[in-house]
Design a protein around this motif. Structure first.
Motif, mmCIF file in Angstrom:
data_model
loop_
_atom_site.group_PDB
_atom_site.id
_atom_site.type_symbol
_atom_site.label_atom_id
_atom_site.label_comp_id
_atom_site.label_asym_id
_atom_site.label_seq_id
_atom_site.Cartn_x
_atom_site.Cartn_y
_atom_site.Cartn_z
ATOM 1 N N GLN A 37 22.710 -51.341 -38.797
ATOM 2 C CA GLN A 37 21.939 -50.119 -38.998
ATOM 3 C C GLN A 37 22.102 -49.706 -40.454
ATOM 4 O O GLN A 37 23.213 -49.501 -40.932
ATOM 5 N N ARG B 197 17.020 -50.901 -38.923
ATOM 6 C CA ARG B 197 18.016 -51.692 -38.196
ATOM 7 C C ARG B 197 17.515 -53.125 -37.982
ATOM 8 O O ARG B 197 16.311 -53.390 -37.897
ATOM 9 N N TYR C 135 24.601 -56.369 -34.872
ATOM 10 C CA TYR C 135 23.745 -55.181 -35.015
ATOM 11 C C TYR C 135 24.003 -54.569 -36.377
ATOM 12 O O TYR C 135 25.154 -54.313 -36.743
#
Length: 428
Positions: free
Chosen positions: A209, A183, A207
């Motif tokens: 991932q 991540r 973000y």
């Protein structure tokens, strides 16, 4: 004070000491035993005893208890208890040091009363910067230029920031990136609690991932299901120890062919939860064609299935989803309303139920679809009303919608005359 080296000179009038390939030991005023001494080594050291300033050049190292600072060059101000270094600086917590300087007792970052030990790799903090100033009295390090904080597998990069060693807290600005295996998190600003490894991101939060497996060249839908998770928000609280992320304000979420908007979101290793006015575009959508930059996919992803709900839970492993509260599902030529929906990702099947009133399905047929722009941006109930105008209405206790085969089934309850089933092919 002790000065060692292969060669050197001492000017008594100006109280100036100099040594080549030497070591300077500055004893603390706390006591003559040297338990809180500062040791400075460098290829060349110059020390002004009157001003109590030491300058080092070439492989400079400053050591205090369990703290070590390395740089090509720098200055040590004894009276101000400050170190000013440049040229690529490394500030590091040194494991295995048995000295217990009372003023530096918290350097190991061990939280009082916790079971963590000082020798745990993720509890040691290393700071790297082009220029760094360290104040021994306040135990605050200020870094500028390519600042990097490393703690176990966590690496944080920014343009500038401060690190408060007593509190084990950092404040980084100027664009921040946190990297861990699998991540990457970025924002304009970050506040970090390095004891608990909890980080607060603010402004332009992104973000990512990474996917657990690599796409193998299958269908478009299969490639989308293997894609990474991406979340944008105004704020994020990230717990590195548990892998939990809490997003708030203007949340945008993309995963496995889904694009969603919500007020809040929580991501754990096990599941994703979206809360507050959730809107999801499921599997298809022209946004995917733009994202993939492949015009040939436009025909396949022209019209998305849009789902509205108060709350959504998505299983990370299977991709299955559960929708709760004011659930509305809208397609090009039909809409469904219920209180709960369960979605099987493998079969691409929705099962919609209701607690009180029957599940409502509005069917416009093949020849009377509603353009997407007509309902785009509307709340769920308004989109439903738009779709239901002039449409056939059906109701039952359970509606099953198969996205892959483009068919649905409506089942009645015990009070109805019988079971109603409807099948439409080539509807989209």
């Amino acid at each position: 004070m002790v000065l060692q080296g292969r060669s050197g000179s001492f000017n008594f009038q100006f109280a100036l000491l100099r040594a080549e390939q030497g070591k300077l030991v500055v004893l603390s005023a706390d006591g003559p035993d040297g338990t809180t001494s500062t040791t400075i080594t460098a290829d060349q050291i110059t020390y002004n005893r009157t001003q109590q300033v030491a300058e080092g050049k070439g492989n400079l190292r400053i050591r205090e208890g369990s703290l070590e600072i390395r740089a090509p060059q720098g200055t040590y101000l004894r009276q101000q208890a400050q170190s000013i270094l440049s040229g690529g600086v490394v500030l590091q917590e040194v494991a295995g040091d048995t000295s217990r300087d009372p003023l530096l007792a918290d350097l190991r970052l061990a939280q009082a009363g916790s079971q963590a030990t000082p020798n745990q790799p993720d509890q040691e903090v290393t700071i790297i910067a082009d220029r760094l100033t360290y104040d021994r009295n306040t135990q605050i390090a200020r870094g500028e230029g390519n600042l990097e904080i490393r703690q176990g597998e966590t690496v944080i990069q920014s343009a500038q920031g401060t690190y408060r060693r007593r509190e084990s807290q950092s404040l980084l600005t100027g664009g921040v990136t946190l990297r861990e295996p699998g991540r990457v998190l970025t924002s304009a600003r970050l506040e970090g609690n390095h004891r608990d490894k909890i980080f607060f991101f603010e402004e332009n939060v992104l973000y990512r991932q990474m996917a657990t497996s690599t796409p193998s060249g299958g269908s478009l839908t299969e490639e989308l299901r293997q894609a990474e998770t991406e979340v944008r928000a105004a704020r994020l609280v990230y717990n590195s120890r548990t892998g939990t992320s809490e997003f708030s304000e203007a949340v945008e979420f993309i995963q496995r062919g889904r694009k969603a908007r919500a007020n809040q979101a929580t991501i754990t290793p096990e599941k994703v939860e979206l809360r507050g006015e959730v809107v999801i575009e499921q599997i298809e959508g022209d946004w995917l064609a733009r994202r993939l930059q492949n015009p040939e996919t436009q025909a396949d992803v022209d019209q998305p299935t849009v789902i509205y709900a108060d709350r959504v839970e998505i299983d990370q492993a299977s991709g299955d989803a559960r929708f709760f509260g004011n659930v509305v599902i809208v397609q090009a030529n039909r809409a469904i309303e219920g209180d709960r929906a369960d979605y099987s990702d493998r079969g691409q099947i929705f099962r919609i139920t209701a607690d009180q009133a029957p599940v409502l399905l509005c069917d416009r047929g093949e020849l009377n679809p509603v353009p997407r722009k007509t309902t785009e941006g509307l709340p769920g109930r308004d989109a439903l009303d738009q779709m239901c105008r002039g449409a056939n209405r059906l109701s039952g206790r359970l509606v099953t919608l198969n996205l892959e085969r483009d068919e649905y089934t409506v089942e009645g309850d015990k009070q109805q005359q019988g079971m109603f089933q409807f099948r439409i092919t080539d509807a989209l």
